[in-house]
Scaffold this active site. Structure first.
Site, PDB file in Angstrom:
ATOM      1  N   GLU A  76      61.752   0.148  46.470  1.00  0.00           N
ATOM      2  CA  GLU A  76      60.887  -0.092  47.579  1.00  0.00           C
ATOM      3  C   GLU A  76      60.224  -1.687  46.595  1.00  0.00           C
ATOM      4  O   GLU A  76      59.453  -1.926  46.975  1.00  0.00           O
ATOM      5  CB  GLU A  76      59.611   0.600  47.299  1.00  0.00           C
ATOM      6  CG  GLU A  76      60.402   1.777  48.442  1.00  0.00           C
ATOM      7  CD  GLU A  76      58.762   2.947  48.516  1.00  0.00           C
ATOM      8  OE1 GLU A  76      59.121   3.299  49.750  1.00  0.00           O
ATOM      9  OE2 GLU A  76      58.532   3.250  47.297  1.00  0.00           O
ATOM     10  N   ASP A 115      61.574   4.679  59.191  1.00  0.00           N
ATOM     11  CA  ASP A 115      62.203   5.776  59.726  1.00  0.00           C
ATOM     12  C   ASP A 115      61.977   6.180  60.836  1.00  0.00           C
ATOM     13  O   ASP A 115      60.402   5.222  61.279  1.00  0.00           O
ATOM     14  CB  ASP A 115      62.703   6.632  59.441  1.00  0.00           C
ATOM     15  CG  ASP A 115      61.335   7.688  58.825  1.00  0.00           C
ATOM     16  OD1 ASP A 115      60.289   8.121  59.105  1.00  0.00           O
ATOM     17  OD2 ASP A 115      61.148   7.004  57.623  1.00  0.00           O
TER      18      ASP A 115
HETATM   19  N1  SAH Z   1      63.015  12.692  49.997  1.00  0.00           N
HETATM   20  C1  SAH Z   1      62.573  12.186  49.477  1.00  0.00           C
HETATM   21  C2  SAH Z   1      60.775  12.109  49.350  1.00  0.00           C
HETATM   22  C3  SAH Z   1      60.883  11.344  50.008  1.00  0.00           C
HETATM   23  S1  SAH Z   1      59.496  10.769  50.838  1.00  0.00           S
HETATM   24  C4  SAH Z   1      63.061  12.024  48.079  1.00  0.00           C
HETATM   25  O1  SAH Z   1      63.685  12.715  47.199  1.00  0.00           O
HETATM   26  O2  SAH Z   1      63.122  10.564  47.211  1.00  0.00           O
HETATM   27  C5  SAH Z   1      58.980   9.695  51.733  1.00  0.00           C
HETATM   28  C6  SAH Z   1      58.260   8.023  51.179  1.00  0.00           C
HETATM   29  O3  SAH Z   1      58.752   7.399  51.822  1.00  0.00           O
HETATM   30  C7  SAH Z   1      57.083   8.424  50.591  1.00  0.00           C
HETATM   31  O4  SAH Z   1      56.475   7.359  49.458  1.00  0.00           O
HETATM   32  C8  SAH Z   1      56.149   8.137  51.902  1.00  0.00           C
HETATM   33  O5  SAH Z   1      54.895   6.686  51.674  1.00  0.00           O
HETATM   34  C9  SAH Z   1      57.263   7.056  52.364  1.00  0.00           C
HETATM   35  N2  SAH Z   1      57.692   7.735  53.752  1.00  0.00           N
HETATM   36  C10 SAH Z   1      58.685   7.279  55.002  1.00  0.00           C
HETATM   37  N3  SAH Z   1      58.828   7.562  56.105  1.00  0.00           N
HETATM   38  C11 SAH Z   1      58.198   9.218  56.064  1.00  0.00           C
HETATM   39  C12 SAH Z   1      57.522   9.445  57.001  1.00  0.00           C
HETATM   40  N4  SAH Z   1      58.366   9.710  58.248  1.00  0.00           N
HETATM   41  N5  SAH Z   1      56.484  10.218  56.177  1.00  0.00           N
HETATM   42  C13 SAH Z   1      56.126  10.665  55.575  1.00  0.00           C
HETATM   43  N6  SAH Z   1      56.197   9.507  54.320  1.00  0.00           N
HETATM   44  C14 SAH Z   1      57.384   8.917  54.520  1.00  0.00           C
END
Ligand code: SAH
Length: 275
Positions: A38, A241
């Site tokens: 990011e 997403d």
């Molecule tokens: N499984 C992933 C975790 C991602 S958490 C890993 O291991 O890297 C998702 C990250 O993107 C968070 O920092 C959040 O701010 C953002 N994000 C993107 N889409 C999201 C969603 N649908 N719900 C919550 N956060 C989301």
């Protein structure tokens, strides 16, 4: 980022933040993301422009230098509200930043928010904060606030950088990443310690916060800390997403293949305009 990191020796935090490498007399801008993708090319661009000093503090690395003409401290918060709050507190107290900008990805919640669009936060709410019936739902207990405003001037500068980026590169981005022509939205961003990945969860959020445009896991925590210390902040999110069952796959692909292109393009324009 790894090249820049390898090129410098990590230092412990000096007592006096200025002694730790911040340009004397100039309060830097704090630039944060949750995940390395990011930040785009930001730390590499800092290294190309001059010396980068990397300070390790509280299990995070803070990269101090000048990027696109603006003195900055750049760091990764990792994921979630506590991680974000701890990191932005350090930017404020240990690195004396004059303002904070967060860049990252988010799930689209607004009905016309599509993957590849950009959302610049005007205000932020912690959607998972609920101390009712003692306090109204979403309100931070004993602070009396549920919605934290981004700094209007900083958010406007960030939105202008996004507008320029999309005007200049939107067509090429849509073609390259097979998304719709990207748009820039301004409005409510909501944050919680949950990855939202179901239609039911999105519908519940829409019912509770009908003007929410995007959902993520850090922004409102940063906005609360910045409010409490009187530090201006602004948050920009690219929609990776739509927070539904496809979200895990869509998020992962977008993060690896696309997020950095957006962050690099937006931050370059934003920092050049400030610098
Ligand atoms: N499984 C992933 C975790 C991602 S958490 C890993 O291991 O890297 C998702 C990250 O993107 C968070 O920092 C959040 O701010 C953002 N994000 C993107 N889409 C999201 C969603 N649908 N719900 C919550 N956060 C989301």
């Amino acid at each position: 980022m790894s090249e820049a990191k390898d090129a410098v020796t990590k230092q412990p935090l000096a007592r006096d933040a200025r002694a730790s490498g911040v340009t004397a007399g100039v309060r830097p801008l704090g630039v944060m993301a949750a995940l390395p993708e990011e930040l785009g090319d930001l730390v590499a661009a800092m290294g190309a422009e001059g010396e980068v000093r990397t300070v390790a503090h509280g299990q995070r690395d803070y990269h101090i230098g000048t990027v696109h003409g603006t003195p900055c401290v750049v760091t990764l918060a990792r994921i979630g509200k506590v991680a974000a709050a701890a990191t932005v507190s350090a930017l404020i107290h240990a690195f004396d930043v004059e303002a904070v900008v967060f860049t990252g990805v988010a799930g689209g919640v607004g009905r016309d928010v599509r993957i590849g669009d950009i959302v610049v936060a005007h205000s932020l709410v912690q959607h998972d904060l609920d101390a009712s019936p003692l306090f109204p739902r979403f309100e931070v207990p004993l602070l009396g606030i549920a919605r934290f405003d981004a700094d209007a001037a900083l958010a406007a500068q960030l939105a202008a950088a996004c507008d320029d980026f999309i005007a200049q590169e939107g067509g090429a981005l849509a073609e390259r990443f097979r998304t719709a022509q990207p748009r820039v939205h301004r409005g409510l961003v909501i944050s919680g310690d949950q990855f939202i990945a179901s239609a039911a969860a999105v519908n519940a959020l829409r019912a509770a916060l009908p003007d929410a445009l995007a959902v993520e896991m850090e922004g409102a925590a940063i906005a609360q800390v910045c409010y409490e210390y009187g530090v201006p902040c602004a948050i920009v999110r690219t929609v990776s997403d739509t927070a539904d069952v496809h979200a895990p796959a869509s998020f992962s692909t977008f993060l690896v293949e696309i997020a950095g292109t957006y962050s690099s393009g937006i931050l370059r324009r934003f920092l050049q305009a400030r610098g």
